[in-house]
Design an enzyme around this catalytic site. Structure first.
Site: not given
Ligand code: ACO
Length: 325
Positions: A113, A252, A282
């Site tokens: 990520c 993020h 996500n």
């Protein structure tokens, strides 16, 4: 005279299929209420017949168009991905051939990520040292291909998509300071002690297959909140700025509660935070450039504004980049 890297164009792509929380209720023992309360996610996009490279190419083409350059002016390609089409070649070379970008360094980086922050920092370093002057930086993921669709603890969170930026060199007069356009500072970290908190239980040299995501959600959450608070404090201290000098936070998109916690640490109101988690889920390395492109195109993020972007992901890895758009 020094050189700074600035973002001249952004682009993104989401696959058309939308998977809602209601759809997930039919697949695993979960509820729309649980998913929204714990994560902030309402729906996400899932790629069906498209690969990570297919999505990366579409996002890249849009960034190139916004930058007003042609593909043959690009002299570096860096793709952040954890879900490449194949073990090799890199997604970056597939993008290169599809878009007709001439011979140049083209490679993938893998920091889950935090991948986009890692890729952006890498491109910035190449530009500042004069080795590249116009770099295509992409975050692209097909997380749906490593999701265990029977694990309700993870399958409700991850999703697919791609985002891209063009990073270009700009000559900077000495003493220009933070008023100038471009990347002011990059901050990258990893702590391998956390490698078993968020990982994939397969791989080329172990099981020979790509495996599925495993996550100790609560533990990862605690690290995310701590590391992100530390890193935004480091950004402020290193650049000697106050939070109110930051126009936008582009975090993020892992969990709305993590995002709110970072905003609180910065004493920033949520209307200065770009949030896409409700609609995108996500998307790992793709989430920041997807959010950035959305906010640039809808006119929220304007030229000359200061933007802070940060991420935490598997590894554990984390990082932040401060730039004036
Ligand atoms: N639906 C309903 N119940 C569920 C679901 C679900 N989808 N998933 C888990 N539960 C249950 C659990 O089984 C547990 O039940 P129990 O109490 O009977 O054991 C209960 O809900 C609570 O589970 P927790 O995992 O403790 O829930 P939590 O509040 O921690 O939320 C979440 C889980 C959303 C995963 C959160 O921990 C989180 O966001 N963690 C961080 C994720 C992240 O930031 N990852 C980093 C980036 S990702 C990357 O790098 C690839």
């Amino acid at each position: 005279m020094t050189v700074k890297a600035y973002i001249s164009g952004t682009g993104s792509y989401l696959p058309p299929k939308v998977l809602t929380n209601k759809d997930l209720e039919r697949m695993v023992d979960t509820s729309d209420e649980w998913i929204v309360q714990r994560s902030g996610i309402k729906e996400r996009h899932i790629a069906e017949n498209e690969t990570t490279a297919d999505m990366a190419i579409k996002a890249a083409a849009r960034a190139i168009e916004m930058a007003g350059i042609s593909a043959d002016q690009i002299n570096g390609i860096i793709v952040a991905t954890t879900t490449p089409d194949s073990t090799f070649p890199a997604v970056a070379v597939k993008v290169q051939s599809a878009l007709g970008i001439p011979a140049c360094p083209a490679f993938d980086v893998q920091a889950v990520c935090s991948g986009f922050v890692y890729a952006l920092s890498t491109a910035d370093a190449y530009i500042r040292t004069g080795l590249m002057s116009r770099v295509l930086v992409i975050g692209a993921e097909k997380m749906s291909s490593i999701i265990d669709w029977t694990d309700r603890g993870t399958c409700v969170l991850f999703a697919d998509g791609a985002g891209a930026v063009i990073l270009e060199a700009r000559d900077v007069e000495d003493g220009e300071g933070l008023e100038g356009q471009g990347i002011h500072s990059t901050h990258l970290y990893a702590n391998g002690e956390g490698k078993d908190l968020l990982y994939v239980d397969g791989g080329v040299s172990s099981t020979g297959d790509s495996g599925h995501i495993k996550m100790e959600g609560k533990e990862v959450f605690k690290y995310a909140v701590t590391y992100l608070a530390e890193i935004v404090a480091e950004v402020l201290a290193q650049n000697k700025i106050h939070p109110d000098q930051i126009d936008w936070l582009v975090p993020h998109q892992a969990n709305i509660r993590i995002i709110e916690s970072t905003a609180k640490k910065l004493d920033m109101s949520m209307d200065k935070v770009i949030v896409t988690i409700d609609r995108h889920g996500n998307t790992s390395a793709a989430s920041i450039p997807l959010a950035l492109d959305e906010a640039v195109r809808d006119g929220r993020i304007k030229r000359g504004q200061m933007v802070l972007t940060e991420a935490m992901g598997g590894g554990l890895t984390w990082g932040a980049v401060l730039f004036r758009f």
